[in-house]
Design a protein around this motif. Sequence first.
Motif, PDB file in Angstrom:
ATOM      1  N   LEU A 217      93.383 163.104  18.266  1.00  0.00           N
ATOM      2  CA  LEU A 217      93.469 164.562  18.302  1.00  0.00           C
ATOM      3  C   LEU A 217      94.216 165.100  19.517  1.00  0.00           C
ATOM      4  O   LEU A 217      94.085 166.262  19.866  1.00  0.00           O
ATOM      5  N   GLY A 218      94.996 164.260  20.173  1.00  0.00           N
ATOM      6  CA  GLY A 218      95.762 164.734  21.317  1.00  0.00           C
ATOM      7  C   GLY A 218      94.865 165.217  22.435  1.00  0.00           C
ATOM      8  O   GLY A 218      93.976 164.504  22.915  1.00  0.00           O
ATOM      9  N   SER A 219      95.062 166.460  22.842  1.00  0.00           N
ATOM     10  CA  SER A 219      94.297 167.019  23.963  1.00  0.00           C
ATOM     11  C   SER A 219      92.820 167.187  23.647  1.00  0.00           C
ATOM     12  O   SER A 219      92.008 167.436  24.547  1.00  0.00           O
ATOM     13  N   GLN A 220      92.443 167.049  22.354  1.00  0.00           N
ATOM     14  CA  GLN A 220      91.031 167.141  21.976  1.00  0.00           C
ATOM     15  C   GLN A 220      90.353 165.767  21.911  1.00  0.00           C
ATOM     16  O   GLN A 220      89.187 165.675  21.542  1.00  0.00           O
ATOM     17  N   GLY A 221      91.090 164.716  22.270  1.00  0.00           N
ATOM     18  CA  GLY A 221      90.484 163.385  22.313  1.00  0.00           C
ATOM     19  C   GLY A 221      90.637 162.622  21.020  1.00  0.00           C
ATOM     20  O   GLY A 221      91.660 162.724  20.328  1.00  0.00           O
ATOM     21  N   ALA A 222      89.613 161.874  20.655  1.00  0.00           N
ATOM     22  CA  ALA A 222      89.646 161.051  19.444  1.00  0.00           C
ATOM     23  C   ALA A 222      88.261 161.017  18.807  1.00  0.00           C
ATOM     24  O   ALA A 222      87.243 161.016  19.511  1.00  0.00           O
ATOM     25  N   VAL A 223      88.244 160.985  17.486  1.00  0.00           N
ATOM     26  CA  VAL A 223      87.004 160.864  16.716  1.00  0.00           C
ATOM     27  C   VAL A 223      86.973 159.475  16.084  1.00  0.00           C
ATOM     28  O   VAL A 223      87.974 159.019  15.524  1.00  0.00           O
ATOM     29  N   VAL A 224      85.839 158.815  16.191  1.00  0.00           N
ATOM     30  CA  VAL A 224      85.689 157.456  15.679  1.00  0.00           C
ATOM     31  C   VAL A 224      84.567 157.429  14.646  1.00  0.00           C
ATOM     32  O   VAL A 224      83.472 157.940  14.891  1.00  0.00           O
ATOM     33  N   SER A 225      84.853 156.812  13.503  1.00  0.00           N
ATOM     34  CA  SER A 225      83.853 156.681  12.451  1.00  0.00           C
ATOM     35  C   SER A 225      83.857 155.251  11.928  1.00  0.00           C
ATOM     36  O   SER A 225      84.874 154.762  11.440  1.00  0.00           O
ATOM     37  N   SER A 226      82.712 154.580  12.071  1.00  0.00           N
ATOM     38  CA  SER A 226      82.555 153.224  11.544  1.00  0.00           C
ATOM     39  C   SER A 226      81.265 153.174  10.730  1.00  0.00           C
ATOM     40  O   SER A 226      80.554 154.168  10.603  1.00  0.00           O
ATOM     41  N   GLN A 227      80.952 152.004  10.219  1.00  0.00           N
ATOM     42  CA  GLN A 227      79.734 151.873   9.425  1.00  0.00           C
ATOM     43  C   GLN A 227      78.493 152.151  10.254  1.00  0.00           C
ATOM     44  O   GLN A 227      77.502 152.682   9.744  1.00  0.00           O
ATOM     45  N   ALA A 245     105.398 159.174  22.844  1.00  0.00           N
ATOM     46  CA  ALA A 245     104.771 157.858  22.656  1.00  0.00           C
ATOM     47  C   ALA A 245     103.247 157.900  22.773  1.00  0.00           C
ATOM     48  O   ALA A 245     102.615 156.857  22.961  1.00  0.00           O
ATOM     49  N   ALA A 246     102.658 159.074  22.635  1.00  0.00           N
ATOM     50  CA  ALA A 246     101.209 159.188  22.815  1.00  0.00           C
ATOM     51  C   ALA A 246     100.445 158.287  21.853  1.00  0.00           C
ATOM     52  O   ALA A 246      99.582 157.500  22.258  1.00  0.00           O
TER      53      ALA A 246
END
Length: 306
Positions: A217-227, A245-246
Amino acid sequence: MSIIVFGSLNMDLVAQVSHLPEPGETLLGSGFATIPGGKGANQAVAAARLGAPTAMAGCVGDDGFGLLLCESLQASGVATDLVLVHAGPSGVALINVDEVGENQIVVVPGANAKVAVTDVERLPLGHEASILLMQFEIPLAAVQAAAKRSADCCVIVDPAPARSDLPPEFYGLVDILTPNQTEASQLTGLQVTGVTTAMEAAQVLRQRGAATVIVKLGSQGAVVSSQSEVFHVPAFQIEAVDTVAAGDSFNGGLAVALWEGKSLRAAVEWASAVAALAVMKAGAQSSMPTRKQVEAFLRQHPTGDS
């Protein structure tokens, strides 16, 4: 064991502009550079500079750009034995970067379009490689064939550029899918605008078969979804110079962190630090940080698991 990046090699033709042009608008640029790039090559350089044994697999043309692209990889410690040379032009990317670091990119595949399913047979999957990192700047049939042969590898796919023709069975071949905000929207049909909608999109992609989904999400970070877990990793607060190159730096950093055995959360935090450093400099491969730089950055910006 090593990381294999199966993907594109492009020469980036980068123009600095005051703002991104509207359709039909002509701008006078303030600068121009010819920089080795391509999402595959960028991710390979990112991984190699962080200290992981990394090999690049793909195709270049028999032009001057092809030679320069391989030399750039080698200079960063990337093995190029799996890069084939085809008659004709190498891939190029036409990039406009504005004064706040936002960009527009047009990719002309060139030799990247000649990557074939038969090339997958040359990849030492399951023997020498533990991570296979791929993107969508080479033919989908080759990407899918490599994923099918990679039962003993962690398959990471950066779905860029996003495709509307992904067969349903493709998702089940992917261990980690890493779309950015725009790509997550295009893949799911949802409007991804932030953390909540990214979690919804990630869930849709997991329901299709992807084992783990990381939405960048760029400046909003990252969301992670796993089992086993769903979480948000905030972005580091930095001043971006060039976001070209982000995503590539993030994926290279993620591959290295997982290759080293970091937990998923720690790997995403590490990858976020790599991306933060990359966008603080201009260029693609030239902006990729070293391990020492990442470690110094994390000492100044500590996270929970890093």
